[in-house]
Design an enzyme around this catalytic site. Structure first.
Site, mmCIF file in Angstrom:
data_model
loop_
_atom_site.group_PDB
_atom_site.id
_atom_site.type_symbol
_atom_site.label_atom_id
_atom_site.label_comp_id
_atom_site.label_asym_id
_atom_site.label_seq_id
_atom_site.Cartn_x
_atom_site.Cartn_y
_atom_site.Cartn_z
ATOM 1 N N THR A 1 63.716 17.433 48.024
ATOM 2 C CA THR A 1 63.915 18.403 47.424
ATOM 3 C C THR A 1 65.008 19.207 47.649
ATOM 4 O O THR A 1 65.945 19.618 47.018
ATOM 5 C CB THR A 1 62.617 19.251 46.811
ATOM 6 O OG1 THR A 1 61.422 18.343 46.770
ATOM 7 C CG2 THR A 1 62.858 20.299 45.828
ATOM 8 N N GLY B 1 58.926 15.367 48.393
ATOM 9 C CA GLY B 1 58.734 15.986 49.502
ATOM 10 C C GLY B 1 59.696 17.195 49.685
ATOM 11 O O GLY B 1 60.680 17.179 49.049
ATOM 12 N N GLN C 1 53.573 17.823 47.471
ATOM 13 C CA GLN C 1 54.776 17.432 46.461
ATOM 14 C C GLN C 1 54.530 17.781 44.810
ATOM 15 O O GLN C 1 55.567 18.210 44.259
ATOM 16 C CB GLN C 1 54.652 15.888 46.474
ATOM 17 C CG GLN C 1 55.041 15.337 47.764
ATOM 18 C CD GLN C 1 54.531 14.198 48.146
ATOM 19 O OE1 GLN C 1 54.223 13.271 47.356
ATOM 20 N NE2 GLN C 1 54.684 13.217 49.571
ATOM 21 N N TRP D 1 65.331 1.562 54.072
ATOM 22 C CA TRP D 1 65.470 3.096 54.421
ATOM 23 C C TRP D 1 66.849 3.466 54.181
ATOM 24 O O TRP D 1 67.791 2.446 54.764
ATOM 25 C CB TRP D 1 64.916 3.480 55.800
ATOM 26 C CG TRP D 1 64.666 4.615 56.326
ATOM 27 C CD1 TRP D 1 65.261 5.266 57.185
ATOM 28 C CD2 TRP D 1 63.659 5.459 55.701
ATOM 29 N NE1 TRP D 1 64.725 6.600 57.277
ATOM 30 C CE2 TRP D 1 63.509 6.780 56.427
ATOM 31 C CE3 TRP D 1 62.490 5.406 54.701
ATOM 32 C CZ2 TRP D 1 62.699 7.927 56.078
ATOM 33 C CZ3 TRP D 1 61.901 6.366 54.585
ATOM 34 C CH2 TRP D 1 62.157 7.596 54.967
ATOM 35 N N SER E 1 58.508 9.200 53.145
ATOM 36 C CA SER E 1 58.110 8.487 54.339
ATOM 37 C C SER E 1 56.515 8.102 54.348
ATOM 38 O O SER E 1 56.190 7.306 55.177
ATOM 39 C CB SER E 1 58.488 9.366 55.663
ATOM 40 O OG SER E 1 57.658 10.322 55.561
ATOM 41 N N ASP F 1 54.482 23.285 64.426
ATOM 42 C CA ASP F 1 54.170 23.015 62.984
ATOM 43 C C ASP F 1 53.092 23.941 62.816
ATOM 44 O O ASP F 1 52.034 23.904 63.513
ATOM 45 C CB ASP F 1 53.990 21.433 62.643
ATOM 46 C CG ASP F 1 54.116 21.338 61.417
ATOM 47 O OD1 ASP F 1 53.383 21.884 60.628
ATOM 48 O OD2 ASP F 1 54.929 20.391 61.003
ATOM 49 N N ASN G 1 61.546 18.143 52.129
ATOM 50 C CA ASN G 1 63.030 17.771 52.752
ATOM 51 C C ASN G 1 63.868 17.278 51.553
ATOM 52 O O ASN G 1 65.081 17.586 51.463
ATOM 53 C CB ASN G 1 62.823 16.986 53.934
ATOM 54 C CG ASN G 1 62.290 17.575 55.031
ATOM 55 O OD1 ASN G 1 62.504 18.494 55.581
ATOM 56 N ND2 ASN G 1 60.993 17.221 55.201
ATOM 57 N N THR H 1 56.841 23.634 57.190
ATOM 58 C CA THR H 1 57.999 22.890 56.597
ATOM 59 C C THR H 1 58.305 22.676 55.170
ATOM 60 O O THR H 1 58.813 22.171 54.635
ATOM 61 C CB THR H 1 57.867 21.495 57.309
ATOM 62 O OG1 THR H 1 56.741 20.993 56.936
ATOM 63 C CG2 THR H 1 57.986 21.696 58.826
ATOM 64 N N SER H 2 57.221 23.725 54.706
ATOM 65 C CA SER H 2 57.248 23.388 52.955
ATOM 66 C C SER H 2 58.116 24.656 52.528
ATOM 67 O O SER H 2 58.599 25.431 53.298
ATOM 68 C CB SER H 2 55.908 23.574 52.442
ATOM 69 O OG SER H 2 55.364 24.823 52.660
ATOM 70 N N HIS I 1 58.044 15.991 58.807
ATOM 71 C CA HIS I 1 57.755 17.163 59.754
ATOM 72 C C HIS I 1 58.775 17.443 60.975
ATOM 73 O O HIS I 1 59.036 18.200 61.626
ATOM 74 C CB HIS I 1 56.327 17.135 60.185
ATOM 75 C CG HIS I 1 55.511 17.652 58.914
ATOM 76 N ND1 HIS I 1 54.850 18.755 58.966
ATOM 77 C CD2 HIS I 1 55.041 17.114 57.911
ATOM 78 C CE1 HIS I 1 54.182 18.833 57.695
ATOM 79 N NE2 HIS I 1 54.243 17.694 57.124
HETATM 80 C C1 UDX Z 1 56.067 14.519 53.767
HETATM 81 C C2 UDX Z 1 54.863 14.887 52.731
HETATM 82 O O1 UDX Z 1 54.689 13.888 51.874
HETATM 83 C C3 UDX Z 1 55.712 15.938 52.106
HETATM 84 O O2 UDX Z 1 54.799 16.336 50.932
HETATM 85 C C4 UDX Z 1 56.081 17.061 52.866
HETATM 86 O O3 UDX Z 1 56.689 18.258 52.190
HETATM 87 C C5 UDX Z 1 56.791 16.649 54.095
HETATM 88 O O4 UDX Z 1 56.279 15.577 54.872
HETATM 89 P P1 UDX Z 1 57.861 12.905 53.207
HETATM 90 O O5 UDX Z 1 57.273 11.769 52.394
HETATM 91 O O6 UDX Z 1 58.236 12.633 54.674
HETATM 92 O O7 UDX Z 1 57.185 13.988 53.278
HETATM 93 O O8 UDX Z 1 59.299 13.656 52.594
HETATM 94 P P2 UDX Z 1 60.318 14.572 52.923
HETATM 95 O O9 UDX Z 1 59.895 15.928 53.105
HETATM 96 O O10 UDX Z 1 61.239 14.385 51.649
HETATM 97 O O11 UDX Z 1 61.199 14.127 54.137
HETATM 98 C C6 UDX Z 1 61.622 12.724 54.038
HETATM 99 C C7 UDX Z 1 62.753 12.664 55.107
HETATM 100 O O12 UDX Z 1 62.979 11.354 55.477
HETATM 101 C C8 UDX Z 1 64.059 13.362 54.401
HETATM 102 O O13 UDX Z 1 64.804 14.298 55.385
HETATM 103 C C9 UDX Z 1 64.978 12.273 53.929
HETATM 104 O O14 UDX Z 1 66.385 12.649 54.151
HETATM 105 C C10 UDX Z 1 64.557 11.303 55.158
HETATM 106 N N1 UDX Z 1 64.964 10.004 54.525
HETATM 107 C C11 UDX Z 1 64.141 9.560 53.237
HETATM 108 C C12 UDX Z 1 65.650 9.052 54.743
HETATM 109 O O15 UDX Z 1 66.335 9.416 56.020
HETATM 110 N N2 UDX Z 1 65.850 7.753 54.246
HETATM 111 C C13 UDX Z 1 64.854 7.371 53.084
HETATM 112 O O16 UDX Z 1 65.273 6.315 52.649
HETATM 113 C C14 UDX Z 1 64.103 8.329 52.767
#
Ligand code: UDX
Length: 460
Positions: free
Chosen positions: A364, A360, A383, A340, A282, A121, A362, A143-144, A26
């Site tokens: 996707t 997640g 998700q 990470w 995350s 948010d 982001n 954010t979805s 987020h």
């Molecule tokens: C959370 C919720 O789990 C998800 O369902 C919702 O859509 C957004 O918040 P999260 O687990 O943080 O999601 O996943 P995501 O939305 O994919 O965001 C993760 C972010 O971390 C992405 O921007 C990704 O690029 C970044 N990331 C992830 C890194 O920079 N390094 C990594 O190793 C993994």
């Protein structure tokens, strides 16, 4: 004094206050949006929780105002409680007074430009009442994707809570949910571990989105054209689809964990489209036995792999303690495990062949923007919805239907990396990648939507 001439107001109201929920998925889009608006001439102030606070030195052009969130009292439950709405509902209560005080203080600061609007948010639904009280327009950043919110609106969290507790033994487990047929019952049991709690959260969030001055979505029109029509009916306030935000500003500067960049030189040594990139985001957690199945799946396939194991991913482990014996020695140069990654750069790297993801939103979007086919292993909340859209609607990923089990994992990787089906998936996602570029180009849908948003905020 309030300026009544609209042209004068738009000339002076160039200050925006933003308030993200304190989770990586987020914070990234909110800070990206802040950067986008800053490049359009707005001054940016970020009010933020102390928990997962962003690093102000990465954003010297913004001002930051931390508030006491009281989150420390429940933070240790993050490791054990899978009910995401428990944390969000807690924050909606604990942040209310500190947020109101902070916002009122900012509005009363002498010598500052007037504030055009507050952007929070959407999950911070309490902020609408505070904004109303202080007579400040509030916009919601959701954010979805659009489809997720339509699913939340339709699912019977309150009226039929029992269907969120079905198990494999129930005959309906694999069947479609009548209220939102894209989803199966086995998907919705993951969306809400506490359906009444989720129902309460969703009702509050959607009600306050409808009461807001507008909704900003991190998506683009061409991806969700049909749902956009429905959304404009369900939410009769202005909607702006100017995403994907990370295409304007990468997520690196808002990363809460240090990204291991050493893997980029390892990726340089791999053949084009040969690497399986694995990351579950995350917050998602998996069990020790699921973790071991992932490891077995990766060691049984012949492809190189890059696996992000965030500390805390495996319930009950610090980091890699529960890997099968000799796994690290066995993987040799063929595999890399990091805490990470610089994910956007990994996805953009020519060696990356597929993304095994928790979907997640982001992640996707980032996969779509780089044209990387997905293997979908959703864990919770939005998700499973994102994963169904990716696999069943856009057909750009393979859904790992039976969870983390080594034979299924090997088959899914083979389908994406070696089979004709994988080639077709790659063609479709490459096509979407092109559509993203067009939407961001001058005259494209996201470009136009951003322009409308800037005009709209200036007119408030
Ligand atoms: C959370 C919720 O789990 C998800 O369902 C919702 O859509 C957004 O918040 P999260 O687990 O943080 O999601 O996943 P995501 O939305 O994919 O965001 C993760 C972010 O971390 C992405 O921007 C990704 O690029 C970044 N990331 C992830 C890194 O920079 N390094 C990594 O190793 C993994």
């Amino acid at each position: 004094m309030v300026t009544t001439d609209p042209s004068l107001r738009s000339a002076t109201r160039r200050r925006i206050i933003l308030f993200p929920t304190p989770f990586q998925g987020h914070i990234n889009p909110m800070l990206q949006l802040a950067n986008i608006l800053h490049t359009h001439g707005f001054q940016i102030t970020i009010i933020h929780a102390k928990f997962n606070a962003p690093n102000p030195s990465n954003h010297p052009h913004f001002s930051f105002k931390p508030i006491n969130d009281g989150f420390a009292e429940i933070a240790d439950q993050l490791a054990t409680n899978q009910d995401a709405t428990f944390f969000l509902k807690y924050l909606n209560k604990s942040c209310m007074d500190p947020f109101r005080d902070c916002l009122a203080g900012l509005l009363a600061e002498p010598g500052q430009d007037p504030v055009a609007c507050l952007i929070t948010d959407a999950a911070f639904y309490f902020a609408q009442a505070v904004a109303d009280e202080l007579k400040l327009p509030r916009m919601a950043l959701r954010t979805s994707n659009l489809g997720c919110v339509l699913a939340y609106d339709a699912l019977p969290f309150n009226s039929k809570p029992a269907c969120f507790y079905l198990t494999k033994q129930d005959t309906d487990y694999e069947a479609s949910v009548p209220e939102f047929p894209l989803l199966k019952f086995k998907d919705i049991v993951k969306i809400a571990t506490n359906p009444q709690g989720m129902g309460e959260f969703v009702t509050n969030m959607l009600t306050q989105m409808r009461a807001s001055s507008g909704i900003i979505w991190n998506t683009f029109k061409e991806l969700e054209e049909h749902d956009l029509e429905t959304v404009t009916q369900v939410f009769p306030v202005p909607s702006f689809t100017l995403g994907p935000f990370h295409e304007y500003f990468p997520a690196t500067s808002s990363s809460l964990i240090e990204q291991d960049r050493t893997i980029l030189s390892w990726l340089d040594k791999q053949a084009p489209k040969s690497v399986v990139y694995v990351s579950f985001g995350s917050v998602a957690r998996i069990t020790e036995s699921e973790f071991q199945e992932v490891a077995h799946g990766l060691s049984n396939i012949g492809f190189p792999f890059l696996w992000v194991v965030r500390p805390g991913t495996v319930a009950g482990s610090e980091w890699l303690e529960s890997l099968p014996e000799n796994f690290v020695e066995g993987m040799g140069e063929r595999g890399r495990i990091v805490k990470w990654s610089p994910q956007q750069e990994v996805l953009a790297h020519p060696a990356t062949g597929c993304f095994w993801t928790h979907n997640g939103w982001n992640s996707t979007l980032e996969s779509i923007c780089e044209g990387v086919p997905m293997i979908c292993s959703p864990c919770f909340v939005d998700q499973p919805i994102n994963a169904r859209y990716a696999s069943d609607v856009w057909k750009i990923g393979v859904f790992l239907e039976d969870g983390f089990e080594r034979t299924g994992i090997e088959m899914a990787i083979k389908r994406v990396m070696m089979d004709k089906e994988g080639e077709e998936i790659r063609e479709r996602i490459s096509c979407l990648k092109e559509k993203v570029k067009l939407s961001l180009d001058e005259g494209g849908s996201s470009f136009q939507s951003l322009k409308s948003l800037v005009d709209y905020i200036s007119s408030l």
